[in-house]
Design a protein around this motif. Structure first.
Motif, mmCIF file in Angstrom:
data_model
loop_
_atom_site.group_PDB
_atom_site.id
_atom_site.type_symbol
_atom_site.label_atom_id
_atom_site.label_comp_id
_atom_site.label_asym_id
_atom_site.label_seq_id
_atom_site.Cartn_x
_atom_site.Cartn_y
_atom_site.Cartn_z
ATOM 1 N N SER A 185 43.459 -21.917 29.122
ATOM 2 C CA SER A 185 42.943 -21.055 30.179
ATOM 3 C C SER A 185 42.491 -21.934 31.326
ATOM 4 O O SER A 185 41.980 -23.029 31.113
ATOM 5 N N SER A 227 40.200 -20.792 33.321
ATOM 6 C CA SER A 227 38.875 -20.266 33.594
ATOM 7 C C SER A 227 37.797 -21.308 33.298
ATOM 8 O O SER A 227 37.721 -21.844 32.194
ATOM 9 N N GLU A 279 38.320 -13.743 29.776
ATOM 10 C CA GLU A 279 39.039 -13.617 31.051
ATOM 11 C C GLU A 279 38.559 -12.374 31.797
ATOM 12 O O GLU A 279 38.379 -12.394 33.017
ATOM 13 N N PHE A 339 35.145 -13.130 33.190
ATOM 14 C CA PHE A 339 35.286 -14.050 34.322
ATOM 15 C C PHE A 339 35.752 -13.304 35.574
ATOM 16 O O PHE A 339 35.258 -13.549 36.678
ATOM 17 N N GLN A 340 36.678 -12.359 35.391
ATOM 18 C CA GLN A 340 37.165 -11.571 36.529
ATOM 19 C C GLN A 340 36.028 -10.759 37.160
ATOM 20 O O GLN A 340 35.999 -10.568 38.378
ATOM 21 N N GLU A 346 34.313 -13.082 39.384
ATOM 22 C CA GLU A 346 35.158 -13.429 40.527
ATOM 23 C C GLU A 346 35.142 -12.331 41.593
ATOM 24 O O GLU A 346 35.258 -12.625 42.781
#
Length: 175
Positions: free
Chosen positions: A10, A12, A120, A123-124, A127
């Motif tokens: 990843s 990330s 993920e 994390f999005q 973001e």
């Protein structure tokens, strides 16, 4: 003992943080204790700690919203895979131990991928817009966010919680 499954790749920074932090001595058993005794989602806990490295603290409502957002994936994918993997530690007598262990290793790899996908998604969220509010230090942010998370669940085992928070206070996160 079977070989460990490979760690999924990843880009990330949150995933890199999690992989490195989980390798800190004492953290894995403390996380398992928090998970088993208080219902902690270790991915959520690590997300709060990762945000804390940026001096970001989440309040009770923000933690609850974030946990609700990832809860369906956790309940549909991560938790069932964990139950299967753990059950395969003691396979039925009809199954050869080495065959069951090989299968268990593959399940563990799929479980790890399910956790990576959950991370993920988390994390999005970070973001898309800054989460939480500024804190004076990473340790203060971590304690505030973890306290907010604990308010959602039953009390965390004190020793396990302190192990994780102490490890975090000394941790040098990857950049």
């Amino acid at each position: 003992m079977s070989p460990q499954p490979p760690i999924p790749e990843s880009k990330s920074p949150f995933w890199r943080f999690s992989i490195k932090f989980y390798q800190v001595p004492g953290v894995p058993p403390a996380c398992i204790e928090l998970q088993d005794q208080a219902g902690v989602d270790v991915n959520v806990l690590f997300f709060l700690l990762w945000l804390a490295t940026q001096n970001r603290a989440l309040n009770n409502q923000q933690v609850a919203e974030m946990d609700r957002a990832v809860g369906p994936w956790r309940d549909m994918a991560v938790v069932p895979l964990r139950h299967i993997r753990r059950a395969l530690k003691s396979p039925p007598p009809v199954m050869a131990a080495d065959a069951a262990e090989g299968f268990r290793t593959r399940i563990k790899a799929v479980e790890l991928e399910a956790e990576r996908l959950q991370q993920e998604a988390l994390f999005q969220m970070a973001e898309r817009s800054p989460l939480g509010s500024a804190a004076a230090s990473p340790v203060e942010a971590a304690r505030a966010s973890v306290s907010a998370y604990q308010a959602l669940l039953r009390p965390f085992p004190a020793g396990a919680l302190e192990t994780v928070l102490s490890a975090f206070a000394k941790f040098d996160p990857p950049r």
